[in-house]
Design a protein around this motif. Sequence first.
Motif, PDB file in Angstrom:
ATOM      1  N   LEU A  24      -3.034  13.362  -6.081  1.00 22.81           N
ATOM      2  CA  LEU A  24      -1.648  13.254  -5.630  1.00 22.81           C
ATOM      3  C   LEU A  24      -1.410  11.900  -4.948  1.00 22.81           C
ATOM      4  O   LEU A  24      -0.364  11.264  -5.146  1.00 22.81           O
ATOM      5  N   ASP A  25      -2.387  11.458  -4.178  1.00 25.03           N
ATOM      6  CA  ASP A  25      -2.307  10.131  -3.545  1.00 25.03           C
ATOM      7  C   ASP A  25      -2.253   9.028  -4.610  1.00 25.03           C
ATOM      8  O   ASP A  25      -1.544   8.021  -4.442  1.00 25.03           O
ATOM      9  N   GLN A  26      -3.012   9.208  -5.696  1.00 24.18           N
ATOM     10  CA  GLN A  26      -2.993   8.218  -6.777  1.00 24.18           C
ATOM     11  C   GLN A  26      -1.615   8.142  -7.436  1.00 24.18           C
ATOM     12  O   GLN A  26      -1.121   7.051  -7.731  1.00 24.18           O
ATOM     13  N   TYR A  31       3.482   5.188  -8.078  1.00 20.71           N
ATOM     14  CA  TYR A  31       4.927   5.028  -7.903  1.00 20.71           C
ATOM     15  C   TYR A  31       5.252   3.749  -7.119  1.00 20.71           C
ATOM     16  O   TYR A  31       6.120   2.959  -7.515  1.00 20.71           O
ATOM     17  N   LYS A  32       4.544   3.531  -6.025  1.00 19.65           N
ATOM     18  CA  LYS A  32       4.818   2.368  -5.173  1.00 19.65           C
ATOM     19  C   LYS A  32       4.538   1.052  -5.903  1.00 19.65           C
ATOM     20  O   LYS A  32       5.310   0.090  -5.804  1.00 19.65           O
ATOM     21  N   LEU A 114      -2.792  -2.194 -11.760  1.00 13.64           N
ATOM     22  CA  LEU A 114      -2.616  -0.772 -11.466  1.00 13.64           C
ATOM     23  C   LEU A 114      -3.946  -0.022 -11.559  1.00 13.64           C
ATOM     24  O   LEU A 114      -4.313   0.738 -10.651  1.00 13.64           O
ATOM     25  N   VAL A 115      -4.664  -0.242 -12.634  1.00 17.48           N
ATOM     26  CA  VAL A 115      -5.965   0.410 -12.840  1.00 17.48           C
ATOM     27  C   VAL A 115      -6.921   0.077 -11.700  1.00 17.48           C
ATOM     28  O   VAL A 115      -7.631   0.944 -11.179  1.00 17.48           O
ATOM     29  N   SER A 116      -6.917  -1.193 -11.289  1.00 17.54           N
ATOM     30  CA  SER A 116      -7.781  -1.636 -10.198  1.00 17.54           C
ATOM     31  C   SER A 116      -7.414  -0.946  -8.890  1.00 17.54           C
ATOM     32  O   SER A 116      -8.287  -0.406  -8.186  1.00 17.54           O
ATOM     33  N   GLN A 117      -6.118  -0.939  -8.550  1.00 19.90           N
ATOM     34  CA  GLN A 117      -5.692  -0.360  -7.275  1.00 19.90           C
ATOM     35  C   GLN A 117      -5.851   1.159  -7.232  1.00 19.90           C
ATOM     36  O   GLN A 117      -6.106   1.738  -6.167  1.00 19.90           O
ATOM     37  N   LEU A 118      -5.723   1.802  -8.383  1.00 22.48           N
ATOM     38  CA  LEU A 118      -5.903   3.260  -8.427  1.00 22.48           C
ATOM     39  C   LEU A 118      -7.374   3.659  -8.495  1.00 22.48           C
ATOM     40  O   LEU A 118      -7.706   4.837  -8.363  1.00 22.48           O
TER      41      LEU A 118
END
Length: 242
Positions: A24-26, A31-32, A114-118
Amino acid sequence: MDSTQQHFIQLLEEQHISLSMHQLDQFELYYKILVEWNEKMNLTGITEREQVYLKHFYDSLSVAFNYEIGTVSSVADIGSGAGFPSIPLKIAFPHLKITIVDSLNKRILFLRELVSQLGLTDTECVHGRAEDIARLPKYRDRFDLVTARAVARLQVLNEFCLPFVKKGGTFIAMKGSEIEEELGEASFSLSELKGKVVRVNRMQLPVEESIRHFVEIHKLAATPAKYPRKAGIPLKEPLIKL
């Protein structure tokens, strides 16, 4: 957890999909990042938070509502744009090995960030035209499941996507409300590209009640050597019976 997330979880649990707090945090971080990057480049016209959760995240996960995603190992997402449906699927089903193909380098840079931050593993973002990438041995006839979310008409999508599907694998085209005419148009391309429609699932999106169709196509044999044709040709000259 706020009302938007609670509604999201409730809708998914009705489809027998459960998310951890980490997942859920991911989604919230997704979204952000999406909204932040959307200010610099056009990724989506939908930025209102509740709408992103419904029209992007939930809609992407709907691939798994009528398809046994647990049996899938490798997924290719063709023309993914801002990562739909592949990134939501990867978040919800971390075992998936994802390959995203998109022709716009700006979008690929966003997706890699995105992939990196998630913190997603086994997720490759490939810059190039589908017709060119499908010619490379690393990607040709390789994937258990290939997805595309309404990027072109079905007769064109078949030539973009079926060359990535391995024999015995599946291509799921995510389409809107009108599908009968496209199915008729696509019969010749399916024959040429060794695909067969096995079923068409219909879904009504919650709240706004718009209709989605999922065209599930089985890959019967390896892609004939002449396909896909050169980049740009499938869109200009879709496969039709002469």
